[in-house]
Motif scaffolding. Structure first.
Motif, mmCIF file in Angstrom:
data_model
loop_
_atom_site.group_PDB
_atom_site.id
_atom_site.type_symbol
_atom_site.label_atom_id
_atom_site.label_comp_id
_atom_site.label_asym_id
_atom_site.label_seq_id
_atom_site.Cartn_x
_atom_site.Cartn_y
_atom_site.Cartn_z
ATOM 1 N N LEU A 33 16.855 -16.779 -15.394
ATOM 2 C CA LEU A 33 15.927 -15.678 -15.085
ATOM 3 C C LEU A 33 16.225 -15.037 -13.731
ATOM 4 C CD1 LEU A 33 12.646 -17.288 -16.420
ATOM 5 C CD2 LEU A 33 13.764 -15.263 -17.355
ATOM 6 N N LYS A 48 9.938 -12.307 -19.813
ATOM 7 C CA LYS A 48 9.688 -13.749 -19.880
ATOM 8 C C LYS A 48 10.421 -14.366 -21.061
ATOM 9 C CE LYS A 48 5.097 -13.439 -17.889
ATOM 10 N NZ LYS A 48 4.071 -14.356 -17.472
ATOM 11 N N ASP A 62 5.049 -14.078 -27.406
ATOM 12 C CA ASP A 62 5.509 -15.158 -26.586
ATOM 13 C C ASP A 62 5.668 -16.419 -27.434
ATOM 14 O OD1 ASP A 62 2.868 -15.899 -26.946
ATOM 15 O OD2 ASP A 62 2.319 -15.893 -24.846
HETATM 16 N N1 LIG Z 1 2.726 -17.310 -22.306
HETATM 17 C C1 LIG Z 1 4.159 -17.264 -22.269
HETATM 18 C C2 LIG Z 1 4.656 -17.806 -20.935
HETATM 19 C C3 LIG Z 1 6.158 -17.601 -20.781
HETATM 20 C C4 LIG Z 1 6.595 -17.804 -19.339
HETATM 21 O O1 LIG Z 1 5.827 -17.695 -18.377
HETATM 22 N N2 LIG Z 1 7.893 -18.111 -19.186
HETATM 23 C C5 LIG Z 1 8.444 -18.257 -17.865
HETATM 24 C C6 LIG Z 1 9.548 -19.313 -17.876
HETATM 25 S S1 LIG Z 1 8.885 -20.918 -17.993
HETATM 26 C C7 LIG Z 1 9.111 -16.962 -17.476
HETATM 27 O O2 LIG Z 1 9.810 -16.376 -18.255
HETATM 28 N N3 LIG Z 1 8.879 -16.504 -16.236
HETATM 29 C C8 LIG Z 1 9.469 -15.317 -15.734
HETATM 30 C C9 LIG Z 1 8.466 -14.353 -15.190
HETATM 31 O O3 LIG Z 1 7.264 -14.623 -15.267
HETATM 32 O O4 LIG Z 1 8.904 -13.310 -14.698
HETATM 33 C C10 LIG Z 1 4.741 -18.052 -23.442
HETATM 34 O O5 LIG Z 1 4.011 -18.913 -23.977
HETATM 35 O O6 LIG Z 1 5.867 -17.785 -23.880
#
Ligand SMILES: N[C@@H](CCC(=O)N[C@@H](CS)C(=O)NCC(=O)O)C(=O)O
Length: 203
Positions: A33, A48, A62
């Motif tokens: 990321l 995400k 998601d």
């Molecule tokens: N509610 C989402 C949460 C996904 C999420 O927060 N993923 C994190 C990685 S653990 C992410 O991509 N973060 C990058 C960001 O928030 O910019 C799901 O269940 O897929």
């Protein structure tokens, strides 16, 4: 189908465990990321992971949407019960487990800020959610082997992925000692190859 994921994301792990339990072939595309060339924004406007790219190029996110899609692709190892009430209950467990992860991530991000920018009240508020969430999950599990109706389900997968992530990022939390029902559940989850083979590595 392709899954954009990282080895440490608990939400992506949920999808990987579901795909393995249901024996669905998904091409795994590992992304970083923090990498400026990370392709995730092309597929998910929220930037995400996880993102599932379908064969026709459509994308799903998601993780909760993706797992529902995968569960409906094949009747093998149903992870969401057909019965409406049981299904709502499974989704409630998932919401609570994911919510603990969300709060723990928010606390970790705040704690990584420079000391002069860091707000200890934000960390305390988020950690309150983590502690109350873990206590509620532990109490609701009690002596049961699985979270809902003594059947292995998405609730168990979501719970296990959240606990595995706490092990990675919150080594001092000592949740096993404080929440013995969760510790027992985690050990049970680790007997499943889908789970033991997706433990997030140290990095
Ligand atoms: N509610 C989402 C949460 C996904 C999420 O927060 N993923 C994190 C990685 S653990 C992410 O991509 N973060 C990058 C960001 O928030 O910019 C799901 O269940 O897929």
């Amino acid at each position: 189908m392709k899954l954009l994921y990282s080895l440490t994301s608990p939400y992506a792990r949920k999808v990987r465990v579901v795909a393995a339990e249901k024996r669905i072939d998904v091409e795994m595309i590992k992304v970083v990321l923090a990498d400026p060339d990370c392709p995730v924004n092309q597929y998910n406007p929220l930037g995400k992971i996880p993102v599932l790219i379908l064969v026709d190029g459509e994308t799903l996110f998601d993780s909760r949407v993706i797992v529902e899609y995968l569960d409906n692709r094949t009747p093998i190892s149903r992870l969401l019960p057909q019965d409406h009430n049981a299904r709502v209950w499974v989704r409630r467990w998932e919401a609570l487990a994911d919510g603990v992860c969300d709060a723990a991530v928010a606390a970790m991000q705040e704690s990584r800020r420079a000391a002069n920018l860091r707000d200890e009240a934000v960390i305390a508020k988020q950690m309150g959610k983590v502690e109350r969430g873990l206590q509620a999950l532990n109490d609701e599990l009690g002596d049961s082997k699985w979270c809902v109706d003594e059947m292995f389900s998405l609730a168990d997968i979501a719970l296990g992925c959240m606990l595995g992530w706490l092990d990675l990022r919150y080594k001092d939390l000592a949740w096993r000692k404080q929440y013995p029902s969760l510790a027992r559940h985690y050990d049970e989850m680790m007997k499943r190859p889908s789970f033991s083979e997706t433990v997030p590595p140290e990095n």
